[in-house]
Write an enzyme that holds these catalytic residues in place. Structure first.
Site, mmCIF file in Angstrom:
data_model
loop_
_atom_site.group_PDB
_atom_site.id
_atom_site.type_symbol
_atom_site.label_atom_id
_atom_site.label_comp_id
_atom_site.label_asym_id
_atom_site.label_seq_id
_atom_site.Cartn_x
_atom_site.Cartn_y
_atom_site.Cartn_z
ATOM 1 N N ARG A 5 -7.497 58.048 54.767
ATOM 2 C CA ARG A 5 -7.402 56.835 55.588
ATOM 3 C C ARG A 5 -8.668 56.516 56.348
ATOM 4 O O ARG A 5 -8.956 55.345 56.621
ATOM 5 C CB ARG A 5 -6.236 56.984 56.581
ATOM 6 C CG ARG A 5 -4.880 57.201 55.930
ATOM 7 C CD ARG A 5 -4.528 56.081 54.981
ATOM 8 N NE ARG A 5 -3.165 56.254 54.444
ATOM 9 C CZ ARG A 5 -2.667 55.480 53.488
ATOM 10 N NH1 ARG A 5 -3.395 54.514 52.938
ATOM 11 N NH2 ARG A 5 -1.448 55.687 53.052
ATOM 12 N N ASP A 37 -3.016 49.643 40.689
ATOM 13 C CA ASP A 37 -2.108 49.976 41.770
ATOM 14 C C ASP A 37 -1.740 48.706 42.526
ATOM 15 O O ASP A 37 -2.611 47.986 43.005
ATOM 16 C CB ASP A 37 -2.775 50.979 42.717
ATOM 17 C CG ASP A 37 -1.748 51.693 43.581
ATOM 18 O OD1 ASP A 37 -0.557 51.727 43.204
ATOM 19 O OD2 ASP A 37 -2.130 52.209 44.644
ATOM 20 N N ARG A 73 -2.980 44.537 62.700
ATOM 21 C CA ARG A 73 -3.128 43.119 63.047
ATOM 22 C C ARG A 73 -1.964 42.564 63.859
ATOM 23 O O ARG A 73 -1.917 41.367 64.131
ATOM 24 C CB ARG A 73 -3.264 42.279 61.762
ATOM 25 C CG ARG A 73 -4.518 42.522 60.958
ATOM 26 C CD ARG A 73 -4.604 41.630 59.720
ATOM 27 N NE ARG A 73 -3.525 41.880 58.763
ATOM 28 C CZ ARG A 73 -3.565 42.813 57.800
ATOM 29 N NH1 ARG A 73 -4.633 43.548 57.658
ATOM 30 N NH2 ARG A 73 -2.548 42.978 56.989
ATOM 31 N N GLU A 117 1.984 55.411 58.101
ATOM 32 C CA GLU A 117 3.096 54.717 58.741
ATOM 33 C C GLU A 117 3.915 55.660 59.629
ATOM 34 O O GLU A 117 4.257 55.327 60.754
ATOM 35 C CB GLU A 117 4.053 54.158 57.680
ATOM 36 C CG GLU A 117 3.596 52.935 56.959
ATOM 37 C CD GLU A 117 4.545 52.621 55.809
ATOM 38 O OE1 GLU A 117 4.227 53.012 54.669
ATOM 39 O OE2 GLU A 117 5.612 52.033 56.048
ATOM 40 N N ASP A 137 -0.219 58.531 45.282
ATOM 41 C CA ASP A 137 -1.547 57.923 45.350
ATOM 42 C C ASP A 137 -2.251 58.429 46.606
ATOM 43 O O ASP A 137 -2.365 57.734 47.609
ATOM 44 C CB ASP A 137 -1.396 56.394 45.378
ATOM 45 C CG ASP A 137 -2.742 55.695 45.294
ATOM 46 O OD1 ASP A 137 -3.634 56.229 44.613
ATOM 47 O OD2 ASP A 137 -2.886 54.627 45.905
ATOM 48 N N HIS A 142 6.276 48.777 53.592
ATOM 49 C CA HIS A 142 4.997 49.470 53.794
ATOM 50 C C HIS A 142 3.903 48.471 54.176
ATOM 51 O O HIS A 142 3.132 48.694 55.116
ATOM 52 C CB HIS A 142 4.600 50.224 52.534
ATOM 53 C CG HIS A 142 3.168 50.679 52.513
ATOM 54 N ND1 HIS A 142 2.694 51.705 53.295
ATOM 55 C CD2 HIS A 142 2.086 50.220 51.816
ATOM 56 C CE1 HIS A 142 1.397 51.879 53.074
ATOM 57 N NE2 HIS A 142 1.009 50.988 52.181
ATOM 58 N N THR A 168 -4.800 61.084 41.868
ATOM 59 C CA THR A 168 -3.500 60.410 41.876
ATOM 60 C C THR A 168 -2.599 61.260 40.996
ATOM 61 O O THR A 168 -2.949 61.527 39.851
ATOM 62 C CB THR A 168 -3.615 58.986 41.294
ATOM 63 O OG1 THR A 168 -4.572 58.246 42.060
ATOM 64 C CG2 THR A 168 -2.279 58.266 41.317
#
Lengths: 434, 434
Positions: free
Chosen positions: B250, B136, B152, B377, B246, B143, B270
């Site tokens: 999280r 992957d 970050r 996201e 996929d 993304h 997946t």
């Protein structure tokens, strides 16, 4: 327990005593089709020929399954399950016993001995399993600490998750090869000067090619997606153990691994020793692993205390000019989690397993300078060097170097349970354009 | 070019026009053995039956290879190579043309139509390939930026390596399943409060279950260990493309992924769409990928400018109560590197490939809030929510939710090159102890 005695000449100090009976895949110059064999003393017993000549006549349970010994991998045999592996191992031990209860099968059958026993020097070994998925863990606590300390100092050496779970990543199954397969030095991109402010990679042959001393476990049970394996049932999924060299390009790794882990730094080759030592044969050598000062979660808590194998491991490097030196001596017990724990964690979210899947332990290191399982640690990322012999030193591997792992359990020279060797020789990189 | 017209009724707006001819593996209630088929309009053409009834009588080149259509995967057909895929696709197009040069093969052969054409509603789809290794990537630049920014900030959103190489990791081949397979919510360990000073994980069913909108490419060429694939030859290694979900947990991912990458957060499932669109059928829709302001290294520089597929992609979620909403609309062109570049990078150090290996693109997102390819996201890691319908909102997936990807190339309703759908429905987690 005194060592079992055999009518076959098994040299003192052989890795393949009657207490072992490891399984592998062989071919010979006259019979190039890969097939199943066991190793005993200096010989392989070709189980394809043995089965075809009524070798299993006194073991009715295996008779409907004898075709598994004609297969080019151990997958079909492994899929029969550990109770069958155990019966077959015990039967083969019986066949070779000095006072075998079945003398006519092999001891008094010179024709079958000639047909089925082949000197190990005359056999070619093949990869023992068709590997569906290969996972590499990182549970060699000393290695993780040493490597982490190098980059982040002793306080931050271990990440917060480290002692709570067996950290691991998915490896590349297609590049797992049997001992003896040459390993080409990989090219790739990396920073020539990682400390420079501008992070612009070069393309080059790796300058920091390393070995990693690991153990590998092959899986012998299919599981369905969504079905975890409880930790205290997980040993029934483990066929056996090999030594594994997870070759690593440290410069490529340092540049590529954030944030998704090692990739091209590892997928150019991983070597495994050819003779798979059954998990049952290792049972007497299982000991307590490294102390974990964290209270782990219940799904990984085992009823057993002795879960990691006390295998004496050694790494030697032999250069193309013939110089040779021992780089590392350590034990397979330097693990924070056992293979059953790795499997329980790996499947807790529902990841399915197939027979032949491979689990790597991660690099195994002791705590002393002569017990470190890779050159990254032993040379502190190239700052120090290791002496092969007078005037021949290494920071990382040279072209032509052969790395040789040796592993063995036990101290009774007549009853060793050994792994033989896992070897790999470095070939020069291709030049670009390819 | 005007759309090709067929004697078969192909509904306007069908994903499976004459311009497409995607390949898959089907079975039917009366014939449960999985075998090769193509999709056309609302029908599957069973190539096993078609071949057995002289369907390929006018295509001599395929006759020695017709057994590939009886196989339970596309591996054997794919291994014949792209020139053969092209000839077969063109021949099948010819067979279905209104003015077919071979009317007796199928157009005027009612018996073979009855035997070999099956309504898509009546077929069961199977995983199209036996997948040796699954990789992957993470080349959806938007993304990567959005996710990185979240953790970050915008200045450090992309790591220094990001634009120099297609960042990727090895995934779990055993958990790749065909569209429609239920996905069980994984359990695992994670931090209930990641900001707390003491990092002590809990064990729980994932509370942050997510989808990821990706494309997958299946490989059709074996390569040897140590032999890189040059970037401008790499398209010959690509059989075709599917949509790929996929699935990601999280919370598990955040806890486990340092330093070796995602593991249990991804290996529980997946999903891939069942009909593989040949790379040749995508050629007219290849466009320039996202701009790269770094000068990439020569081994990844392609002679071609148009290398990524402009596929209109949509994500819908349908809840167990029947509410339904569109979460994302974007295009497959939002990639920084192409599949040929991924393959060139993947093999540059010598990693070998096998027919059937799968490459995932990484999550594909646009730049607007309605074009984001995962809930991480779209909801900024659960801070916002997405509306399915009035009063039914999502931060992450609920049990019973079905995630539905749709993908299609082109605008001529008579000549679409579509992927159909990739669906997966969430089942509740198992309770512990299992």
């Amino acid at each position: 327990m005194p060592a079992l005695r055999s009518w076959l000449n098994i040299p003192k100090g052989s890795h393949f005593s009657l207490a072992n009976i490891p399984f592998g895949i062989i071919s010979t110059p006259l019979s190039p089709k890969p097939r199943v064999a066991i190793a005993i003393g200096d010989q392989a017993l070709d189980l394809d020929i043995f089965a075809a000549n009524n070798g299993f006549s006194a073991l009715s349970i295996i008779q409907p399954h004898q075709h598994v010994f004609s297969e080019p991998t151990l997958n079909a045999f492994a899929a029969l399950g550990r109770p069958i592996h155990s019966v077959v191992r015990k039967y083969i031990q019986d066949i070779f016993l000095e006072n075998t209860p079945h003398p006519d099968v092999l001891k008094n059958n010179a024709a079958l001995q000639t047909a089925a026993l082949v000197p190990l020097d005359n056999v070619k070994n093949h990869i023992p399993f068709h590997i569906g998925d290969y996972t590499d863990f990182f549970v060699g606590l000393n290695h993780a600490f040493n490597a982490g300390q190098m980059f982040r100092g002793p306080m931050l050496a271990l990440n917060p998750n480290y002692k709570h779970l067996p950290v691991g990543y998915h490896g590349r199954a297609s590049s797992v090869v049997v001992s003896g397969t040459p390993i080409r030095r990989p090219s790739g991109q990396f920073l020539e000067n990682p400390a420079a402010e501008v992070k612009k990679p070069i393309f080059s042959a790796s300058r920091k090619l390393d070995f990693e001393l690991e153990l590998g476990a092959f899986v012998c049970k299919n599981t369905k997606m969504g079905e975890p394996i409880p930790v205290d049932e997980a040993d029934q999924s483990i066929f056996g153990v090999v030594m594994m060299n997870d070759w690593s390009a440290r410069d490529i790794q340092a540049w590529e691994y954030v944030p998704l882990g090692p990739f091209n730094a590892k997928n150019f080759g991983t070597s495994v020793s050819p003779w798979v030592v059954l998990y049952e044969a290792l049972e007497p050598f299982l000991v307590k692993g490294l102390e974990n000062d964290q209270d782990i979660l219940p799904y990984m808590k085992s009823e057993r205390n002795e879960t990691v194998p006390d295998i004496k491991l050694r790494v030697d490097i032999e250069s193309s000019s013939g110089t040779k030196g021992t780089i590392c001596e350590t034990s397979g017990k330097n693990l924070l989690f056992s293979f059953p724990q790795m499997l329980a964690h790996h499947t807790v979210g529902g990841c399915p397993f197939k027979v032949g899947d491979l689990l790597g332990s991660g690099t195994i290191s002791g705590t002393t300078p002569d017990s470190l399982g890779c050159l990254l640690e032993a040379t502190q990322n190239g700052k120090l060097s290791m002496k092969l012999s007078e005037g021949d030193e290494r920071t990382f591997l040279h072209d032509g170097d052969e790395v040789i792992f040796t592993g063995v359990c036990g101290s009774d020279e007549d009853a060793l349970v050994g792994f033989g060797q896992c070897r790999g020789k470095i070939e020069p990189a291709l030049s670009f354009p390819f």
